[in-house]
Design an enzyme around this catalytic site. Structure first.
Site, PDB file in Angstrom:
ATOM      1  N   ASP A  11      -4.091  13.890  18.665  1.00  0.00           N
ATOM      2  CA  ASP A  11      -2.649  14.051  18.422  1.00  0.00           C
ATOM      3  C   ASP A  11      -2.478  15.394  17.714  1.00  0.00           C
ATOM      4  O   ASP A  11      -3.448  16.022  17.297  1.00  0.00           O
ATOM      5  CB  ASP A  11      -2.134  12.909  17.526  1.00  0.00           C
ATOM      6  CG  ASP A  11      -0.647  13.070  17.198  1.00  0.00           C
ATOM      7  OD1 ASP A  11       0.139  13.365  18.116  1.00  0.00           O
ATOM      8  OD2 ASP A  11      -0.261  12.920  16.028  1.00  0.00           O
ATOM      9  N   SER A  12      -1.208  15.800  17.562  1.00  0.00           N
ATOM     10  CA  SER A  12      -0.942  17.040  16.837  1.00  0.00           C
ATOM     11  C   SER A  12      -1.208  16.889  15.339  1.00  0.00           C
ATOM     12  O   SER A  12      -1.331  17.886  14.634  1.00  0.00           O
ATOM     13  CB  SER A  12       0.519  17.442  17.046  1.00  0.00           C
ATOM     14  OG  SER A  12       1.363  16.411  16.571  1.00  0.00           O
ATOM     15  N   TYR A  43       3.884  19.844  17.805  1.00  0.00           N
ATOM     16  CA  TYR A  43       3.834  20.219  19.217  1.00  0.00           C
ATOM     17  C   TYR A  43       5.239  20.124  19.843  1.00  0.00           C
ATOM     18  O   TYR A  43       5.528  20.796  20.829  1.00  0.00           O
ATOM     19  CB  TYR A  43       2.915  19.266  19.997  1.00  0.00           C
ATOM     20  CG  TYR A  43       1.434  19.519  19.857  1.00  0.00           C
ATOM     21  CD1 TYR A  43       0.918  20.412  18.907  1.00  0.00           C
ATOM     22  CD2 TYR A  43       0.523  18.848  20.682  1.00  0.00           C
ATOM     23  CE1 TYR A  43      -0.449  20.617  18.804  1.00  0.00           C
ATOM     24  CE2 TYR A  43      -0.845  19.067  20.583  1.00  0.00           C
ATOM     25  CZ  TYR A  43      -1.326  19.947  19.643  1.00  0.00           C
ATOM     26  OH  TYR A  43      -2.682  20.154  19.541  1.00  0.00           O
ATOM     27  N   GLY A  44       6.062  19.250  19.258  1.00  0.00           N
ATOM     28  CA  GLY A  44       7.344  18.899  19.866  1.00  0.00           C
ATOM     29  C   GLY A  44       8.337  20.034  19.977  1.00  0.00           C
ATOM     30  O   GLY A  44       9.298  19.960  20.732  1.00  0.00           O
ATOM     31  N   CYS A  74      -0.335  11.244  21.808  1.00  0.00           N
ATOM     32  CA  CYS A  74       0.778  12.126  21.488  1.00  0.00           C
ATOM     33  C   CYS A  74       1.717  12.078  22.694  1.00  0.00           C
ATOM     34  O   CYS A  74       1.293  12.371  23.815  1.00  0.00           O
ATOM     35  CB  CYS A  74       0.233  13.535  21.274  1.00  0.00           C
ATOM     36  SG  CYS A  74       1.502  14.796  21.117  1.00  0.00           S
ATOM     37  N   ASN A  75       2.937  11.666  22.452  1.00  0.00           N
ATOM     38  CA  ASN A  75       3.891  11.556  23.574  1.00  0.00           C
ATOM     39  C   ASN A  75       4.251  12.923  24.130  1.00  0.00           C
ATOM     40  O   ASN A  75       4.488  13.076  25.326  1.00  0.00           O
ATOM     41  CB  ASN A  75       5.172  10.856  23.113  1.00  0.00           C
ATOM     42  CG  ASN A  75       4.964   9.377  22.897  1.00  0.00           C
ATOM     43  OD1 ASN A  75       5.298   8.566  23.734  1.00  0.00           O
ATOM     44  ND2 ASN A  75       4.369   9.024  21.774  1.00  0.00           N
ATOM     45  N   THR A  76       4.303  13.913  23.258  1.00  0.00           N
ATOM     46  CA  THR A  76       4.659  15.266  23.688  1.00  0.00           C
ATOM     47  C   THR A  76       3.616  15.769  24.687  1.00  0.00           C
ATOM     48  O   THR A  76       3.957  16.226  25.786  1.00  0.00           O
ATOM     49  CB  THR A  76       4.745  16.204  22.464  1.00  0.00           C
ATOM     50  OG1 THR A  76       5.616  15.603  21.502  1.00  0.00           O
ATOM     51  CG2 THR A  76       5.245  17.568  22.841  1.00  0.00           C
ATOM     52  N   GLU A 153       4.420  13.217   8.288  1.00  0.00           N
ATOM     53  CA  GLU A 153       3.252  14.006   7.829  1.00  0.00           C
ATOM     54  C   GLU A 153       3.244  14.101   6.294  1.00  0.00           C
ATOM     55  O   GLU A 153       2.188  14.212   5.683  1.00  0.00           O
ATOM     56  CB  GLU A 153       3.272  15.424   8.432  1.00  0.00           C
ATOM     57  CG  GLU A 153       2.996  15.488   9.937  1.00  0.00           C
ATOM     58  CD  GLU A 153       1.510  15.471  10.315  1.00  0.00           C
ATOM     59  OE1 GLU A 153       0.672  15.939   9.525  1.00  0.00           O
ATOM     60  OE2 GLU A 153       1.192  14.972  11.413  1.00  0.00           O
ATOM     61  N   CYS A 185       7.269   8.775  20.058  1.00  0.00           N
ATOM     62  CA  CYS A 185       6.445   9.780  19.373  1.00  0.00           C
ATOM     63  C   CYS A 185       5.522   8.978  18.479  1.00  0.00           C
ATOM     64  O   CYS A 185       5.980   8.058  17.788  1.00  0.00           O
ATOM     65  CB  CYS A 185       7.324  10.715  18.536  1.00  0.00           C
ATOM     66  SG  CYS A 185       6.385  11.783  17.416  1.00  0.00           S
ATOM     67  N   THR A 186       4.236   9.291  18.514  1.00  0.00           N
ATOM     68  CA  THR A 186       3.284   8.447  17.784  1.00  0.00           C
ATOM     69  C   THR A 186       3.416   8.572  16.265  1.00  0.00           C
ATOM     70  O   THR A 186       2.848   7.766  15.532  1.00  0.00           O
ATOM     71  CB  THR A 186       1.839   8.767  18.212  1.00  0.00           C
ATOM     72  OG1 THR A 186       1.638  10.182  18.128  1.00  0.00           O
ATOM     73  CG2 THR A 186       1.576   8.293  19.632  1.00  0.00           C
ATOM     74  N   HIS A 187       4.149   9.581  15.793  1.00  0.00           N
ATOM     75  CA  HIS A 187       4.408   9.661  14.358  1.00  0.00           C
ATOM     76  C   HIS A 187       5.427   8.603  13.897  1.00  0.00           C
ATOM     77  O   HIS A 187       5.439   8.223  12.735  1.00  0.00           O
ATOM     78  CB  HIS A 187       4.981  11.036  13.987  1.00  0.00           C
ATOM     79  CG  HIS A 187       3.964  12.117  13.837  1.00  0.00           C
ATOM     80  ND1 HIS A 187       3.337  12.691  14.921  1.00  0.00           N
ATOM     81  CD2 HIS A 187       3.477  12.757  12.739  1.00  0.00           C
ATOM     82  CE1 HIS A 187       2.507  13.639  14.497  1.00  0.00           C
ATOM     83  NE2 HIS A 187       2.576  13.700  13.176  1.00  0.00           N
TER      84      HIS A 187
HETATM   85  N1  DGL Z   1       2.964  12.720  17.566  1.00  0.00           N
HETATM   86  C1  DGL Z   1       3.341  13.552  18.617  1.00  0.00           C
HETATM   87  C2  DGL Z   1       4.160  12.861  19.677  1.00  0.00           C
HETATM   88  O1  DGL Z   1       3.896  11.756  19.942  1.00  0.00           O
HETATM   89  C3  DGL Z   1       3.780  14.940  18.353  1.00  0.00           C
HETATM   90  C4  DGL Z   1       4.711  15.237  17.267  1.00  0.00           C
HETATM   91  C5  DGL Z   1       4.800  16.737  17.126  1.00  0.00           C
HETATM   92  O2  DGL Z   1       3.759  17.343  16.901  1.00  0.00           O
HETATM   93  O3  DGL Z   1       5.896  17.277  17.258  1.00  0.00           O
HETATM   94  O4  DGL Z   1       5.031  13.377  20.275  1.00  0.00           O
END
Ligand code: DGL
Length: 273
Positions: A11-12, A43-44, A74-76, A153, A185-187
């Site tokens: 993931d990011s 990453y988003g 990571c969904n992105t 984060e 988003c996994t966050h």
């Molecule tokens: N956790 C990531 C996701 O699922 C990325 C979040 C990010 O880095 O912007 O999209």
């Protein structure tokens, strides 16, 4: 030997830990190697080209660690990089969008599904495209919530500011009348308590990480690489920046001590091409 290899997850940042948490209960005997690209998060808000480039490097890094499958937690990255990763690498690559979309379709009763995610995931319409592949009559409402990533984060899982920002982001969903909300988003599962309180108990939250861990189990079983071990698997964590902070937030979120957090230089990732 092959079966004893670990499962790689990237993931990011810390978001993929929501997937690790679920994987450790679904497949407790598997070893896991986690990579959080904390030097290059988020990453988003980056271009598709950049996210694809980072995803290739992260996958190469995990392959260097001898993994038997890669979970793109990571969904992105899942929304833009999967075709390229599957073209380049022969090991199984598991993504987040299809499992999350499928779980949402199963859960909805009124065919009104909300999706929250990063700007990239929402702009790419990753979820609405996937959901509509299965059922064109479902209405999908998508809202980008970029500030949720830094809040997660930071470990602000219950902070006043997180509530205020959630109120603002989730306001439009009240009008749409959704009964299901995908945490795309996994966050975001890190902030699930706040999100559930703000959206209300009558809306079902879908965690794409939970849905994807079943796919991981099925996939490693299909290729005959489920571990033979009966003991608890070990977990090794790699990050591209600030291992101490990662450890602190990860422990807060996972509710247990984590060991083995090592730093990887971004130059090394870049050199993998
Ligand atoms: N956790 C990531 C996701 O699922 C990325 C979040 C990010 O880095 O912007 O999209």
């Amino acid at each position: 030997m092959e079966k004893a290899k670990p499962i790689g997850v990237f993931d990011s940042g810390i978001g993929g830990l929501t997937v690790v948490r679920k994987l450790s209960s679904t497949l407790p005997n598997e070893n896991i190697v986690y990579f959080g690209d904390t030097a290059r998060v988020p990453y988003g808000s980056k271009s598709n080209e950049t996210v694809i480039e980072y995803s290739i490097q992260n996958t190469k890094f995990l392959i260097e660690k001898n993994v038997k499958a890669v979970v793109v937690a990571c969904n992105t990255a899942s929304s833009v990089a999967i075709p390229e990763l599957r073209k380049r690498f022969s090991i199984p690559i598991i993504e987040m969008i299809n499992p999350g979309a499928t779980a949402a379709l199963k859960a909805t009763r009124n065919n009104k599904i909300g999706v929250i995610g990063t700007r990239a995931t929402i702009n790419n319409k990753a979820y609405s495209k996937e959901i509509k592949k299965f059922n064109e009559n479902v209405e999908v409402f998508e809202v980008a919530c970029p500030l949720f990533v830094p809040l997660a984060e930071e470990g602000w899982i219950d902070h006043k500011a997180t509530y205020e920002i959630a109120e603002e982001y989730l306001k439009p969903f009240k009008e749409f009348g959704i009964d299901t909300l995908v945490l795309g988003c996994t966050h975001y599962p890190i902030l699930a308590k706040v999100i559930q309180e703000v959206i209300g108990d009558d809306v079902m939250l879908i965690d794409s990480g939970v849905a994807s861990s079943e796919i991981v189990r099925a996939e490693i079983d299909r290729i005959g690489l489920t571990t033979n071990s009966n003991t608890l698997g070990n977990q090794n964590f790699y990050v591209s920046d600030l291992p101490i902070k990662f450890k602190e937030i990860a422990e807060l979120f996972l509710g247990r001590e984590i060991k083995n957090v090592q730093k990887v230089d971004v130059e090394h990732l870049v050199s993998l091409g």
